[in-house]
Write a protein that holds these residues in place. Structure first.
Motif, mmCIF file in Angstrom:
data_model
loop_
_atom_site.group_PDB
_atom_site.id
_atom_site.type_symbol
_atom_site.label_atom_id
_atom_site.label_comp_id
_atom_site.label_asym_id
_atom_site.label_seq_id
_atom_site.Cartn_x
_atom_site.Cartn_y
_atom_site.Cartn_z
ATOM 1 N N VAL A 206 0.906 -1.355 -0.317
ATOM 2 C CA VAL A 206 0.194 -0.209 -0.004
ATOM 3 C C VAL A 206 0.692 1.246 -0.158
ATOM 4 C CG1 VAL A 206 -1.747 -1.550 0.635
ATOM 5 C CG2 VAL A 206 0.012 -0.309 2.532
ATOM 6 N N TYR B 14 -1.561 1.308 -9.663
ATOM 7 C CA TYR B 14 -1.631 1.439 -8.182
ATOM 8 C C TYR B 14 -0.266 2.409 -8.367
ATOM 9 C CZ TYR B 14 -1.368 2.285 -3.543
ATOM 10 O OH TYR B 14 -1.474 2.971 -2.150
ATOM 11 N N ASN C 191 0.644 4.886 -4.819
ATOM 12 C CA ASN C 191 1.128 6.058 -3.627
ATOM 13 C C ASN C 191 2.166 7.279 -3.739
ATOM 14 O OD1 ASN C 191 0.893 6.062 -1.299
ATOM 15 N ND2 ASN C 191 2.990 6.047 -0.510
ATOM 16 N N PRO D 144 -3.779 8.552 -3.234
ATOM 17 C CA PRO D 144 -3.522 7.034 -4.281
ATOM 18 C C PRO D 144 -4.272 7.313 -5.391
ATOM 19 C CG PRO D 144 -4.202 6.698 -2.078
ATOM 20 C CD PRO D 144 -3.713 8.055 -1.985
ATOM 21 N N GLU E 16 -5.522 4.331 -7.767
ATOM 22 C CA GLU E 16 -6.391 2.872 -8.653
ATOM 23 C C GLU E 16 -6.275 2.949 -10.283
ATOM 24 O OE1 GLU E 16 -4.664 0.384 -7.118
ATOM 25 O OE2 GLU E 16 -6.196 -1.403 -9.161
ATOM 26 N N ILE F 117 -9.366 2.584 -1.573
ATOM 27 C CA ILE F 117 -9.297 1.647 -2.591
ATOM 28 C C ILE F 117 -8.239 0.002 -1.713
ATOM 29 C CG2 ILE F 117 -6.450 0.943 -4.166
ATOM 30 C CD1 ILE F 117 -6.829 3.856 -4.126
ATOM 31 N N HIS G 221 -6.764 -4.114 -1.865
ATOM 32 C CA HIS G 221 -6.335 -4.501 -2.972
ATOM 33 C C HIS G 221 -6.772 -6.233 -2.619
ATOM 34 C CE1 HIS G 221 -3.710 -1.565 -4.645
ATOM 35 N NE2 HIS G 221 -4.264 -1.895 -5.368
ATOM 36 N N THR H 83 -7.899 5.988 1.723
ATOM 37 C CA THR H 83 -6.834 5.096 2.367
ATOM 38 C C THR H 83 -6.573 3.880 0.732
ATOM 39 O OG1 THR H 83 -6.656 3.405 4.068
ATOM 40 C CG2 THR H 83 -8.906 3.748 3.459
ATOM 41 N N THR H 84 -5.945 2.843 1.322
ATOM 42 C CA THR H 84 -5.618 1.848 0.152
ATOM 43 C C THR H 84 -5.675 0.177 1.648
ATOM 44 O OG1 THR H 84 -4.135 3.343 -0.993
ATOM 45 C CG2 THR H 84 -4.067 -0.022 -1.519
ATOM 46 N N ALA I 24 -5.132 -3.612 1.784
ATOM 47 C CA ALA I 24 -4.432 -4.821 1.170
ATOM 48 C C ALA I 24 -4.747 -5.718 2.050
ATOM 49 C CB ALA I 24 -3.034 -4.582 0.751
#
Ligand SMILES: [Zn+2]
Length: 579
Positions: free
Chosen positions: A101, A112, A114, A166, A168, A226, A228, A243-244, A246
């Motif tokens: 992330v 993707y 950041n 970020p 996507e 986002i 993943h 926020t990302t 994963a």
């Protein structure tokens, strides 16, 4: 230097090469030189990552296309000699093949990024408004939290905001919901055993719960999750409007694992207020060129780690019993870290850059996580505030006071200012608390505190764990077993067993796997002497080890039989989020 006009463009014409093509058009230059730099770290993740190492094919051009002279000044900085030009176009590529992330990932499947890992900043101009144009690969769509104009350009008030947004890019699924009239978007990349409808509904529930915690004082116009899904992924990074997250693609059917996903969602979303706005004074604007230190990570991350599970509980997505089980696990984990006696949580916060983010075999012996200990300090403070005020005050009020005084005004606070807010809400001094548990390493009075909520804390050795104890973590390697780490003050430590030793034989018998060691321990008693053959640095060695007694590794929290009605009322208010 006055404000420049800075326009970023990012393209990905051949995503299978893992290279983003970045262009920065800068106008209004007055000097002979122009410095551009790649961040060395990304806010929210306290490790020097040296993003400049993935940059290649740097060029600088005058408006007529003439190449300008440039030089590399240090590991992160490029200096362009403008030759009197007032406009310069800089181009470079970024290799993006680290799927976390915090970094960037560009493959034939998706893109993707950041921001800190792909965008250079113009030195001295990080507060200048910038624009961004994204050229997605053919057929791909873009999800990013920045506002977009009619011409398709995104706009950020500063480099900070650009770096904090970020993106996507690909064929990910999109879901939308509204909370308090604000649009929330979920960009879901990857597939596994997820149930999208349930996930979206549960995320909405978490957003509603956290927003209500802050009295629906929502600081963003629009929010982007986002998410993943990949093999064995777990991580999250907070941003002001996004926020990302994963997670493992198979984490959605097992109830305990799914609850962990929801805790991660609550954790990152709470950061929208707590960390991104309620923050230490030297966070934002950031210095991207070096480590930014704070002794407050135990508040920033620890309080978040405390509230994440509590929000999932208060949102009704897990039962009170499941929450207490989880809290018990956290307490047991904490009590099994010998480093809690070695380093204070304030120091652990300050040294995140070289400790927590650079784990090695000695980490648990030498330091304590500011997430874990910070969350237990939050628990102690919350209980103390509730008990002292007979249920009228709680840590929730401290958060609200921090929000009103600092977060909403976008002002950071010093450690002293944080403590002043806590003491104001609590109506008393926390000097001894800080001296013993924040700056010091005294054992936390957890059992005593939980007793005030009518909860009994019981410590024991888990039924599945052998009573006889060696004090090592083991790692299996191709038909052999290696010592991964040795716990401080354990039998192994006292009898010269080292991390990285290969454990060959137990009382003369070949050690084929870790289960073999566990079985032999199960058949042993504390006090038994075992003969171990090990390979260290290519030599066979033998050690006699007197086995010890396994320390408690399981903590359970149960309502005490004799809990008073007042204690039961405090417990109920705490678990349900009432005050
Ligand atoms: Zn966090």
């Amino acid at each position: 230097m006055h404000d420049l006009t800075i326009a970023y463009t990012i393209a990905m014409p051949e995503p299978w090469t893992h290279e983003y093509h970045v262009r920065i058009d800068i106008e209004g230059i007055t000097g002979d030189t122009l410095d551009l730099a790649m961040p060395v770290w990304t806010p929210g993740s306290y490790l020097v990552r040296e993003f400049g190492r993935h940059v290649s094919r740097f060029t600088a051009l005058a408006p007529d296309g003439t190449p300008l002279h440039w030089e590399r000044v240090d590991k992160a900085t490029w200096r362009v000699h403008t030759g009197g030009q007032t406009a310069v176009s800089v181009r470079y590529r970024v290799y993006a093949f680290e799927w976390t992330v915090r970094t960037s990932h560009l493959t034939s499947e998706h893109g993707y990024f950041n921001g800190t890992s792909v965008f250079m900043y113009v030195v001295g101009q990080t507060q200048t408004p910038v624009s961004l144009r994204i050229h997605p690969y053919e057929g791909w769509r873009v999800s990013i939290a920045l506002p977009q104009d009619e011409e398709g350009r995104y706009h950020a008030r500063s480099y900070d905001e650009l770096a904090d947004s970020p993106a996507e890019i690909g064929t990910h699924r999109l879901f939308r919901f509204e909370v308090q009239g604000r649009p929330h978007e979920i960009a879901l990349f990857g597939h596994g055993n997820e149930e999208p409808d349930r996930l979206v509904a549960d995320i909405q529930r978490i957003v509603e719960t956290v927003a209500a915690f802050f009295k629906n004082d929502i600081p963003y116009e629009r929010y982007l999750f986002i998410i993943h899904l990949g093999d064995g992924l777990r991580g999250g990074l907070e941003h002001r409007n996004a926020t990302t997250i994963a997670v493992d693609r198979w984490a959605f059917q097992d109830e305990a694992r799914y609850t962990d996903v929801l805790r991660l969602v609550a954790h990152e979303f709470f950061h929208t207020w707590h960390v991104k706005r309620i923050r230490p004074h030297n966070f934002d604007p950031f210095d991207y060129s070096r480590e930014v230190y704070t002794p407050l990570l135990w508040v920033m991350e620890g309080f978040t780690a405390y509230y994440d599970a509590l929000f999932v509980r208060r949102a009704g997505l897990t039962s009170p019993e499941a929450y207490l089980d989880y809290l018990g696990t956290r307490i047991a984990n904490y009590l099994n870290i010998p480093g809690r006696h070695e380093m204070s949580v304030a120091e652990s916060s300050l040294l995140a850059w070289i400790k927590l983010y650079r784990r090695d075999e000695n980490t648990d012996n030498s330091t304590v996580s500011y997430y874990l200990k910070g969350s237990l300090l939050a628990l102690l403070l919350d209980i103390d505030l509730r008990v002292q005020s007979q249920g009228r005050r709680s840590l929730d009020d401290v958060e609200w006071a921090l929000w009103e005084r600092y977060g909403r005004r976008d002002r950071g606070f010093t450690p002293d200012e944080f403590r002043a807010v806590l003491e104001e809400v609590g109506g008393r001094s926390y000097e001894a608390f800080f001296a013993r548990y924040v700056e010091g390493t005294d054992e936390l009075p957890l059992a005593e505190a939980l007793r005030a909520l009518g909860l009994h804390l019981h410590l024991e050795v888990d039924a599945g764990t052998p009573r006889a104890w060696l004090g090592v973590e083991l790692r299996e390697e191709a038909n052999t077993v290696r010592i991964a780490s040795v716990r401080r003050d354990s039998p192994a430590a006292h009898h010269d067993i080292n991390a990285n030793d290969l454990l060959l034989a137990w009382n003369g018998f070949y050690v084929r796997d870790t289960a073999f060691v566990r079985e032999r321990l199960r058949e042993s008693q504390p006090g038994d002497v075992v003969r171990l053959h090990l390979v260290r640095d290519g030599r066979l060695i033998e050690r006699q080890v007197v086995l010890g007694e396994t320390p408690p590794n399981r903590a359970t929290l149960r309502p005490a039989e004799d809990a008073t009605p007042e204690q039961q009322a405090l417990l109920h208010a705490w678990l349900e989020g009432l005050s």
